[in-house]
Design a protein around this motif. Structure first.
Motif, PDB file in Angstrom:
ATOM      1  N   ASP A  68       0.829  -1.198   0.000  1.00 28.86           N
ATOM      2  CA  ASP A  68       0.000   0.000   0.000  1.00 28.86           C
ATOM      3  C   ASP A  68       0.871   1.259   0.000  1.00 28.86           C
ATOM      4  O   ASP A  68       1.953   1.279   0.596  1.00 28.86           O
ATOM      5  CB  ASP A  68      -0.891   0.047   1.252  1.00 28.86           C
ATOM      6  N   ARG A  69       0.379   2.291  -0.654  1.00 32.62           N
ATOM      7  CA  ARG A  69       0.967   3.622  -0.567  1.00 32.62           C
ATOM      8  C   ARG A  69      -0.073   4.547   0.035  1.00 32.62           C
ATOM      9  O   ARG A  69      -1.197   4.651  -0.453  1.00 32.62           O
ATOM     10  CB  ARG A  69       1.357   4.131  -1.958  1.00 32.62           C
ATOM     11  N   THR A  70       0.283   5.235   1.133  1.00 34.45           N
ATOM     12  CA  THR A  70      -0.659   6.143   1.796  1.00 34.45           C
ATOM     13  C   THR A  70      -0.050   7.527   1.928  1.00 34.45           C
ATOM     14  O   THR A  70       1.101   7.683   2.341  1.00 34.45           O
ATOM     15  CB  THR A  70      -1.048   5.620   3.187  1.00 34.45           C
ATOM     16  N   VAL A  71      -0.846   8.523   1.574  1.00 27.74           N
ATOM     17  CA  VAL A  71      -0.454   9.925   1.731  1.00 27.74           C
ATOM     18  C   VAL A  71      -1.570  10.659   2.465  1.00 27.74           C
ATOM     19  O   VAL A  71      -2.706  10.182   2.545  1.00 27.74           O
ATOM     20  CB  VAL A  71      -0.214  10.612   0.366  1.00 27.74           C
ATOM     21  N   LEU A  72      -1.239  11.817   2.994  1.00 26.92           N
ATOM     22  CA  LEU A  72      -2.260  12.746   3.464  1.00 26.92           C
ATOM     23  C   LEU A  72      -2.489  13.743   2.344  1.00 26.92           C
ATOM     24  O   LEU A  72      -1.569  14.464   1.943  1.00 26.92           O
ATOM     25  CB  LEU A  72      -1.826  13.478   4.737  1.00 26.92           C
ATOM     26  N   VAL A  73      -3.700  13.758   1.806  1.00 24.75           N
ATOM     27  CA  VAL A  73      -4.059  14.723   0.769  1.00 24.75           C
ATOM     28  C   VAL A  73      -4.485  16.021   1.449  1.00 24.75           C
ATOM     29  O   VAL A  73      -5.362  16.008   2.326  1.00 24.75           O
ATOM     30  CB  VAL A  73      -5.206  14.189  -0.112  1.00 24.75           C
ATOM     31  N   VAL A  74      -3.850  17.106   1.070  1.00 22.85           N
ATOM     32  CA  VAL A  74      -4.166  18.421   1.643  1.00 22.85           C
ATOM     33  C   VAL A  74      -4.492  19.372   0.490  1.00 22.85           C
ATOM     34  O   VAL A  74      -3.608  19.771  -0.271  1.00 22.85           O
ATOM     35  CB  VAL A  74      -2.990  18.969   2.469  1.00 22.85           C
ATOM     36  N   ASP A  75      -5.758  19.712   0.341  1.00 20.67           N
ATOM     37  CA  ASP A  75      -6.182  20.689  -0.667  1.00 20.67           C
ATOM     38  C   ASP A  75      -6.230  22.067  -0.027  1.00 20.67           C
ATOM     39  O   ASP A  75      -6.754  22.229   1.082  1.00 20.67           O
ATOM     40  CB  ASP A  75      -7.579  20.345  -1.198  1.00 20.67           C
ATOM     41  N   PHE A  76      -5.716  23.059  -0.742  1.00 20.44           N
ATOM     42  CA  PHE A  76      -5.683  24.406  -0.172  1.00 20.44           C
ATOM     43  C   PHE A  76      -5.937  25.450  -1.253  1.00 20.44           C
ATOM     44  O   PHE A  76      -5.605  25.254  -2.423  1.00 20.44           O
ATOM     45  CB  PHE A  76      -4.351  24.674   0.532  1.00 20.44           C
ATOM     46  N   PHE A  77      -6.543  26.552  -0.824  1.00 20.15           N
ATOM     47  CA  PHE A  77      -6.799  27.652  -1.747  1.00 20.15           C
ATOM     48  C   PHE A  77      -5.487  28.151  -2.359  1.00 20.15           C
ATOM     49  O   PHE A  77      -4.459  28.209  -1.677  1.00 20.15           O
ATOM     50  CB  PHE A  77      -7.453  28.835  -1.025  1.00 20.15           C
ATOM     51  N   LYS A  78      -5.537  28.528  -3.639  1.00 20.01           N
ATOM     52  CA  LYS A  78      -4.376  29.155  -4.261  1.00 20.01           C
ATOM     53  C   LYS A  78      -4.173  30.536  -3.624  1.00 20.01           C
ATOM     54  O   LYS A  78      -5.062  31.397  -3.717  1.00 20.01           O
ATOM     55  CB  LYS A  78      -4.590  29.283  -5.766  1.00 20.01           C
ATOM     56  N   PRO A  79      -3.048  30.737  -2.946  1.00 20.40           N
ATOM     57  CA  PRO A  79      -2.866  31.994  -2.192  1.00 20.40           C
ATOM     58  C   PRO A  79      -2.845  33.241  -3.057  1.00 20.40           C
ATOM     59  O   PRO A  79      -3.106  34.340  -2.566  1.00 20.40           O
ATOM     60  CB  PRO A  79      -1.502  31.789  -1.510  1.00 20.40           C
ATOM     61  N   ASP A  80      -2.535  33.091  -4.363  1.00 25.00           N
ATOM     62  CA  ASP A  80      -2.438  34.277  -5.206  1.00 25.00           C
ATOM     63  C   ASP A  80      -3.773  34.706  -5.790  1.00 25.00           C
ATOM     64  O   ASP A  80      -3.855  35.668  -6.545  1.00 25.00           O
ATOM     65  CB  ASP A  80      -1.441  34.037  -6.346  1.00 25.00           C
ATOM     66  N   LYS A  81      -4.829  33.991  -5.445  1.00 27.34           N
ATOM     67  CA  LYS A  81      -6.161  34.363  -5.935  1.00 27.34           C
ATOM     68  C   LYS A  81      -6.931  35.096  -4.840  1.00 27.34           C
ATOM     69  O   LYS A  81      -6.710  34.869  -3.647  1.00 27.34           O
ATOM     70  CB  LYS A  81      -6.945  33.121  -6.374  1.00 27.34           C
TER      71      LYS A  81
END
Length: 266
Positions: A198-211
Motif C-alpha cells: 500500500d501507498r498512503t499519503v495525506l491529501v491536503v487541498d488548499f486555496f491558491k494563495p495568489d487568488k
C-alpha cells in the motif's frame, strides 16, 4: 535539482504547509494506529461516512483506491455532514455526525490540531484533509480534478520502494515519505501503484494563495453545491467535471488510454 512548472509546484512557495510536514510522523502514527486498533464497526463507518467517493474516476482492473478524512471544504467532517444533512443508508444524519466527531477525537487529535493551527493563522486556507491509499496493482485512468481555485498537496506517509508514481502531462513524479508533492490537479493525470504494498499519503487541498479569497470562496460554494446535489457522498471533493476530455488524451500523448476507454465502454 528538482524542476517545477505550472502543474508541479514548489512546496517552499507554501510555507503554511510546513506545520503539516513537521508533524508528518505523528500524522502517520495516527493513521497506522487507527488501522490497527479500530474495530470492524469503526472501520465500516469510516469508509461509509468519512470517505469521499467518486462516480467518475475509474480504475483499470480490480485494485482499488480507498480514502477517508476529517476536513472537507474547510469544515471538520461532523460539521460538514450536519450542514449538508447527508442521508446514509445505515446511519441517521445526527448519529453520523456524532460518530464522526467521536472518531476524530479518539484517533486524529494531532492532525485536527495541525489543521486548526494552520487555518486559524491563514483564514481557513486548508479545504480538505484526508488519507488516500493506493492498494497494490492500482492503475487509475486518466482524469482531471477540476479545482481551479485550489492546489493539491500530497504528504508522503507510507511510500514503498518501486513503481508507484503519478503521471501528469508529460512527467512522471514520485512521492517521498515526509515530503510534499504539490500539483495543480486541473491538469490531466493518471497515478498507479505497481508495487506489492500500500501507498498512503495525506491529501491536503488548499486555496491558491495568489487568488482573491472572496473569488475562490464563491467558486467553491457554487462547485460544492453542484457536486453535493449530484453525489452527496463525494463530500464536495469529486464531480462530473473530473472526466478528462478527448483532447486531453491526445494533447498529452495518451491516446492509447483513450482507445482503452472507448473499448471498455462499447
Amino acid at each position: 535539482m528538482e524542476s517545477f512548472n505550472e502543474y508541479h509546484l514548489n512546496p517552499q512557495n507554501f510555507p503554511f504547509l510546513k506545520t503539516f510536514q513537521d508533524s508528518w510522523q505523528v500524522i502517520r502514527d495516527e493513521f497506522t494506529t487507527f488501522m490497527k486498533q479500530a474495530s470492524p464497526e469503526e472501520l465500516q463507518f469510516t469508509y461509509d461516512v468519512l470517505g469521499p467517493k467518486s462516480k467518475t474516476i475509474k480504475t483499470k482492473g480490480s485494485s482499488k483506491y480507498s480514502a477517508f478524512g476529517i476536513l472537507f471544504q474547510g469544515l471538520f467532517v461532523e460539521s460538514y455532514v450536519q450542514l449538508h444533512q447527508i442521508q446514509y443508508q445505515n446511519y441517521e444524519t445526527k448519529i453520523a455526525a456524532e460518530k464522526s466527531l467521536e472518531l476524530r477525537n479518539k484517533y486524529f487529535s494531532n492532525l485536527s490540531y495541525v489543521i486548526e493551527q494552520v487555518n486559524g493563522f491563514d483564514e481557513n486556507i486548508i479545504r480538505n484533509a484526508y488519507f488516500g491509499t493506493f492498494h497494490p496493482g492500482l492503475d487509475i485512468k486518466l482524469h482531471v480534478n477540476y479545482n481551479p481555485h485550489m492546489n493539491r498537496g500530497y504528504l508522503g506517509l507510507i511510500v514503498p520502494e518501486g513503481d508507484v508514481a503519478m503521471k501528469i502531462c508529460h512527467e512522471t513524479l514520485y512521492w517521498h515519505e515526509g515530503e510534499f508533492l504539490i500539483l495543480d490537479h486541473s491538469y490531466p493525470h493518471c497515478p498507479h501503484n505497481y508495487t506489492n504494498y500500500d501507498r498512503t499519503v495525506l491529501v491536503v487541498d488548499f486555496f491558491k494563495p495568489d487568488k482573491s479569497r472572496e473569488e475562490v470562496i464563491a467558486f467553491e460554494k457554487e462547485q460544492v453545491a453542484e457536486r453535493m446535489q449530484d453525489n452527496p457522498y463525494s463530500l464536495g471533493v469529486f464531480g462530473k467535471s473530473d472526466k478528462a476530455k478527448e483532447e486531453d488524451f491526445i494533447k498529452y500523448g495518451l491516446a492509447h488510454q483513450l482507445e482503452w476507454d472507448k473499448a471498455l465502454s462499447s
